[in-house]
Design an enzyme around this catalytic site. Structure first.
Site, PDB file in Angstrom:
ATOM      1  N   CYS A 115       7.776 101.696  60.918  1.00 47.20           N
ATOM      2  CA  CYS A 115       8.146 102.519  60.416  1.00 47.20           C
ATOM      3  C   CYS A 115       7.934 102.215  58.411  1.00 47.20           C
ATOM      4  CB  CYS A 115       9.623 102.659  60.401  1.00 47.20           C
ATOM      5  SG  CYS A 115      10.476 103.908  58.770  1.00 47.20           S
ATOM      6  N   GLY A 241       2.721 113.379  64.738  1.00 51.95           N
ATOM      7  CA  GLY A 241       3.712 113.674  64.198  1.00 51.95           C
ATOM      8  C   GLY A 241       3.845 115.079  63.016  1.00 51.95           C
ATOM      9  N   ARG A 242       3.747 114.323  61.602  1.00 53.83           N
ATOM     10  CA  ARG A 242       3.905 115.601  60.698  1.00 53.83           C
ATOM     11  C   ARG A 242       3.480 117.314  61.140  1.00 53.83           C
ATOM     12  NH1 ARG A 242       2.300 112.507  55.750  1.00 53.83           N
ATOM     13  NH2 ARG A 242       0.215 112.006  56.862  1.00 53.83           N
TER      14      ARG A 242
END
Length: 354
Positions: A115, A241-242
């Protein structure tokens, strides 16, 4: 046998611990305030081979903070499921790992060393661990020793352009006993800017000393990109993911490309009178996502999780003056209010496409 055929054979045998995956597994990435249980369930029905929880702070779990404990809720319909935790000290992270296994019984426990956001990495956790590799390895060993389920790691290429350490780091993490490694093809300094670099992911995968599955992550936005990552870099799985924001059906799109003819639950995933993959069906999928999140959590937080998906969904691309509708979605506080806005958006889409 063709190169593609060989690739399929390898993928068919991919396992993380005792969890076995079929050819071309595609995983849902762990994302805070995104991968709540309602969203995970939809992604699973559309073809995600494994789904990941939102990441959970180890320190908060050790303190038994209710908000963090609630993130551990999983159900059998979403299995195999991974719970991801992060922290910066071996003791609290290993204790949090034991809490996760005891309360959630996930199939996989994932450690977040990737992250990049300041409030995590800036305090030495997440991608911040890329500046303290010995501590990262200490945490990994402590967690592997603490639990009896497969432990995996998600990280990045390195801290910045001058410290891309992933090829060596991958071997060292494997020596700690992890059962799979996910690599996001950016450095921490890049955050989410620029293009993901898959060349080092491929180098890790092709390292003859690596024996654990390698999962590639970064910039997979289409079925064609997913296939290229499998075929060009040889990874065992890819993680999306996005590109899933407001688009849980991307897993169906990818699996239709990679595994045509597979069993497909898409028609049963939502209550809709429209044909699968039509625009109206996709809007019904988004409504189902809201309802599932509300049922699984509560109205306020279920809507909070869902609003960002609605506002980001490609379904509404091209609507004139969508900005006002988007703002209204982000401000909605009840299901009735939000669904009324969605129906307005549906009509706007129809006017554009007619």
């Amino acid at each position: 046998m063709s190169a593609q055929g060989k690739t399929c054979l390898i993928f068919a045998l991919m396992k993380i611990g005792n969890v076995e995956f079929g050819p071309y597994p595609v995983f849902l990435a762990p994302m805070e305030d995104v991968t709540d249980i309602g969203f995970r369930l939809l992604c699973k029905r559309f073809g995600a081979a494994m789904v990941y929880s939102e990441f959970v702070a180890a320190d908060a779990l050790v303190r038994m903070v209710n908000r963090s404990l609630e993130k551990l809720a999983v159900c059998d319909d979403e299995r195999p499921v991974a719970v991801q935790i992060y922290g910066k000290e071996p003791g609290p992270v290993s204790e949090a790992a034991r809490i996760v296994v005891e309360r959630a019984h996930p199939d996989v426990l994932d450690l977040n060393f990737g992250c990049p956001v300041k409030r995590v990495a800036g305090k030495g956790a997440g991608a911040g661990m890329l500046q303290n590799i010995p501590k990262m390895l200490d945490i990994t060993r402590a967690v592997v020793d603490a639990v009896d389920i497969p432990v995996t790691v998600k990280t990045r290429l390195g801290w910045d352009e001058h410290s891309k350490v992933i090829v060596d780091l991958a071997e060292r993490l494997q020596d700690c006993g992890i059962r799979a490694l996910t690599i996001h093809g950016r450095t921490r300094a890049q955050m989410y800017t620029g293009d993901a670099d898959w060349t080092l992911i491929g180098e890790v995968k092709n390292n003859p000393r690596m024996t654990i599955p390698i999962i590639g992550n970064g910039d997979i936005r289409s079925p064609q990109q997913a296939r290229e990552c499998f075929d060009r870099y040889g990874v065992d799985a890819v993680m999306v993911g996005r590109a899933t924001f407001g688009r849980p059906w991307i897993f169906k799109e990818i699996m239709d490309e990679l595994r045509p003819g597979r069993p497909d639950m898409s028609g049963e995933a939502v209550r809709s009178d429209y044909s699968v993959m039509s625009t109206d069906w996709k809007i019904d999928v988004l409504k189902e996502q809201v309802l599932t999140s509300v049922r699984r959590i509560d109205e306020y937080r279920g809507i909070l999780h869902s609003r960002r998906h609605l506002a980001a969904s490609p379904v509404f691309k091209g609507i004139p003056d969508f900005r006002d509708i988007r703002i209204a979605m982000l401000r909605a506080e009840t299901v009735d209010e939000l669904f009324a806005i969605l129906e307005r958006a549906r009509e706007a889409v129809r006017k554009v496409t007619d």
